[in-house]
Motif scaffolding. Sequence first.
Motif, PDB file in Angstrom:
ATOM      1  N   ASN A 113       0.814  -1.211   0.000  1.00  0.00           N
ATOM      2  CA  ASN A 113       0.000   0.000   0.000  1.00  0.00           C
ATOM      3  C   ASN A 113       0.854   1.270   0.000  1.00  0.00           C
ATOM      4  OD1 ASN A 113      -2.410   1.503   0.131  1.00  0.00           O
ATOM      5  ND2 ASN A 113      -2.281   1.632   2.340  1.00  0.00           N
ATOM      6  N   SER A 118      -3.309   2.587  -4.527  1.00  0.00           N
ATOM      7  CA  SER A 118      -4.466   1.859  -5.048  1.00  0.00           C
ATOM      8  C   SER A 118      -4.589   0.469  -4.427  1.00  0.00           C
ATOM      9  CB  SER A 118      -4.388   1.738  -6.571  1.00  0.00           C
ATOM     10  OG  SER A 118      -3.216   1.044  -6.963  1.00  0.00           O
ATOM     11  N   ASN A 120      -4.720  -0.180  -1.341  1.00  0.00           N
ATOM     12  CA  ASN A 120      -5.423  -0.075  -0.066  1.00  0.00           C
ATOM     13  C   ASN A 120      -6.698  -0.911  -0.025  1.00  0.00           C
ATOM     14  OD1 ASN A 120      -6.538   0.704   2.368  1.00  0.00           O
ATOM     15  ND2 ASN A 120      -6.940   2.807   1.759  1.00  0.00           N
ATOM     16  N   TRP A 121      -7.657  -0.573  -0.879  1.00  0.00           N
ATOM     17  CA  TRP A 121      -8.936  -1.284  -0.853  1.00  0.00           C
ATOM     18  C   TRP A 121      -8.803  -2.715  -1.342  1.00  0.00           C
ATOM     19  CZ3 TRP A 121     -13.683   2.227  -2.269  1.00  0.00           C
ATOM     20  CH2 TRP A 121     -13.756   3.252  -1.326  1.00  0.00           C
ATOM     21  N   TYR A 122      -7.913  -2.971  -2.311  1.00  0.00           N
ATOM     22  CA  TYR A 122      -7.727  -4.339  -2.795  1.00  0.00           C
ATOM     23  C   TYR A 122      -7.219  -5.252  -1.673  1.00  0.00           C
ATOM     24  CZ  TYR A 122      -8.145  -2.650  -7.645  1.00  0.00           C
ATOM     25  OH  TYR A 122      -8.588  -2.110  -8.827  1.00  0.00           O
ATOM     26  N   ARG A 124      -7.581  -4.767   1.545  1.00  0.00           N
ATOM     27  CA  ARG A 124      -8.676  -4.930   2.514  1.00  0.00           C
ATOM     28  C   ARG A 124      -9.693  -5.945   2.018  1.00  0.00           C
ATOM     29  NH1 ARG A 124     -11.183   0.666   4.171  1.00  0.00           N
ATOM     30  NH2 ARG A 124     -12.612  -0.802   5.169  1.00  0.00           N
ATOM     31  N   GLU A 125      -9.961  -5.935   0.714  1.00  0.00           N
ATOM     32  CA  GLU A 125     -10.897  -6.902   0.145  1.00  0.00           C
ATOM     33  C   GLU A 125     -10.363  -8.329   0.290  1.00  0.00           C
ATOM     34  OE1 GLU A 125     -13.427  -7.037  -3.912  1.00  0.00           O
ATOM     35  OE2 GLU A 125     -11.251  -7.167  -4.178  1.00  0.00           O
ATOM     36  N   ASP A 128     -10.705  -9.356   3.853  1.00  0.00           N
ATOM     37  CA  ASP A 128     -12.103  -9.609   4.195  1.00  0.00           C
ATOM     38  C   ASP A 128     -12.585 -10.948   3.635  1.00  0.00           C
ATOM     39  OD1 ASP A 128     -14.774  -9.403   4.868  1.00  0.00           O
ATOM     40  OD2 ASP A 128     -15.143  -7.563   3.768  1.00  0.00           O
ATOM     41  N   HIS A 137       0.001  -2.885   6.534  1.00  0.00           N
ATOM     42  CA  HIS A 137      -1.151  -2.094   6.101  1.00  0.00           C
ATOM     43  C   HIS A 137      -1.653  -1.277   7.287  1.00  0.00           C
ATOM     44  CE1 HIS A 137      -5.080  -0.964   4.553  1.00  0.00           C
ATOM     45  NE2 HIS A 137      -4.735  -1.432   3.364  1.00  0.00           N
ATOM     46  N   ILE A 143     -14.101  -4.711   4.455  1.00  0.00           N
ATOM     47  CA  ILE A 143     -14.554  -3.657   3.552  1.00  0.00           C
ATOM     48  C   ILE A 143     -15.883  -3.989   2.879  1.00  0.00           C
ATOM     49  CG2 ILE A 143     -13.263  -4.567   1.572  1.00  0.00           C
ATOM     50  CD1 ILE A 143     -12.638  -1.631   0.811  1.00  0.00           C
TER      51      ILE A 143
END
Length: 201
Positions: A113, A118, A120-122, A124-125, A128, A137, A143
Amino acid sequence: MTFSIHPEQLQQNLVQVLGEQVSEVALSLGEVSIKVPAANYLSVMQTLRDAPDCKFEQLMDLCGMDYSTFGEVGTDGPRFGVVVHLLSVSLNQRVRVMVLCPDDDLPLVDSVNHLWNSANWYEREAFDLYGIVFEGHQDLRRILTDYGFIGHPFRKDFPVSGHVEMRYDAERARVIYEPVSIEPREITPRIIREDKYGGLH
């Protein structure tokens, strides 16, 4: 105007730049894929971003993988992995990077990250849905699923109907969790074909 180099040349460049840090630089269907051990993942990703022959400025995609059924087709190895797609706008080239998590019980790899925001959300996904932990991170939390969700729904051993369901209870004025009430059933589609369908007699 920027022209992309041939995949064979990109493969050779990556072999030269990355050397023994990677376990494989493969070319298949015109695309270059790199396999990297988890211990070298962060340094390889840093090199891919910064080296003059690489310049992969953009992380286009990052996803978790569950290879638990690979044994059925004769492939051994760790269960969880991460696959990343990188793009170099300046050199007009792409590469796929694959890293396997060494420990199935605690799948963990370094976060990238801080190299590409970009991710970041990937990341977290992937955390999850697969339970993959990205070390370093700064905000690793769910997410897509609810805060009280138990388990990781993209793991191949996760039940199709889940474990619990949630609904809003008007009497209690809050969301409540209950065991899943869906009864499993099998639906067989009914196929109807017209006479002489597709030239059949």
